[in-house]
Design an enzyme around this catalytic site. Structure first.
Site, PDB file in Angstrom:
ATOM      1  N   ARG A   1     -20.333 -24.317 -20.889  1.00  0.00           N
ATOM      2  CA  ARG A   1     -20.309 -22.906 -20.481  1.00  0.00           C
ATOM      3  C   ARG A   1     -20.310 -22.021 -21.720  1.00  0.00           C
ATOM      4  NH1 ARG A   1     -15.366 -23.902 -16.668  1.00  0.00           N
ATOM      5  NH2 ARG A   1     -14.987 -24.952 -18.607  1.00  0.00           N
TER       6      ARG A   1
ATOM      7  N   SER B   1     -12.897 -24.870 -12.438  1.00  0.00           N
ATOM      8  CA  SER B   1     -12.021 -25.312 -11.342  1.00  0.00           C
ATOM      9  C   SER B   1     -10.649 -24.661 -11.477  1.00  0.00           C
ATOM     10  CB  SER B   1     -11.873 -26.839 -11.373  1.00  0.00           C
ATOM     11  OG  SER B   1     -13.119 -27.450 -11.190  1.00  0.00           O
TER      12      SER B   1
ATOM     13  N   LYS C   1      -2.263 -37.370 -14.963  1.00  0.00           N
ATOM     14  CA  LYS C   1      -2.619 -35.945 -14.994  1.00  0.00           C
ATOM     15  C   LYS C   1      -2.460 -35.345 -13.596  1.00  0.00           C
ATOM     16  CE  LYS C   1      -6.451 -32.852 -16.025  1.00  0.00           C
ATOM     17  NZ  LYS C   1      -7.882 -32.753 -16.225  1.00  0.00           N
TER      18      LYS C   1
ATOM     19  N   HIS D   1     -20.764 -27.094 -11.081  1.00  0.00           N
ATOM     20  CA  HIS D   1     -20.950 -28.551 -11.184  1.00  0.00           C
ATOM     21  C   HIS D   1     -22.216 -28.997 -10.442  1.00  0.00           C
ATOM     22  CE1 HIS D   1     -16.304 -28.799 -11.525  1.00  0.00           C
ATOM     23  NE2 HIS D   1     -16.800 -29.072 -12.714  1.00  0.00           N
TER      24      HIS D   1
END
Ligand code: PNS
Length: 160
Positions: free
Chosen positions: A91, A129, A42, A18
């Site tokens: 990615r 993450s 969430k 990040h």
């Protein structure tokens, strides 16, 4: 007019990948707002406050980056903050479909806000993450994938 981009995400927690995207984004934009989605629906491992702390310590000394939280639609937030673009890292191919959907939906909702993708640095291509949390939970060494304070926080969180 300064060129402003919003770099949105969960950042649960922030990774070196990040930080790399945010720093490189500053070559394209004058100001980057790293914005954490505040989504009570969430589950997150870290609270929004913890995530903000980790972000601000990890980018200390980098000018022109600020932090914020948002809820609701990203494009509404971007417009409110006078940002012309949403910055996202990409990615592997596995990211593409979701990112493509997100970008197209955002474009449908507001054609004034463009999405700009930066390819993640090769070093961070497998860094996420979620996978970092999984490794840290079982005592894996992830110290070269996250800023030092995130490494400490993960160790404290998982008691190792
Ligand atoms: O780090 P993440 O979890 O992949 O980030 C996803 C994020 C926060 C960028 C995305 O969920 C988002 O923008 N949510 C806000 C609601 C929204 O505008 N969704 C897109 C159009 S429906």
């Amino acid at each position: 007019m300064p060129r402003i981009a919003v770099y949105p995400g969960s950042f649960d927690p922030v990774t070196n990948g990040h930080i790399d995207i945010a720093k490189r984004g500053l070559k394209l934009f004058d100001h980057i707002i790293i914005a954490i989605l505040h989504n009570p629906g969430k589950y997150s491992r870290f609270t929004v406050e913890e995530r903000l702390e980790m972000l601000s310590e990890s980018t200390a000394g980098i000018d022109d980056i600020e932090f914020d939280t948002f809820d609701g639609l990203l494009v509404d937030y971007a417009q409110k903050r006078k940002a012309s673009a949403v910055l996202r890292g990409m990615r592997a191919v596995s990211d593409f479909e979701y990112e493509f959907q997100l970008a197209l939906m955002n474009r449908k909702l507001n054609r004034e806000v463009e999405t700009v993708f930066l390819m993640t640095g090769l070093r961070w291509i497998f860094t996420s993450s979620s996978i970092i949390k999984e490794a840290a939970r079982f005592g894996g060494d992830i110290s070269d994938m996250v800023p030092p304070m995130v490494n400490r926080r993960l160790k404290a969180k998982f008691g190792n």
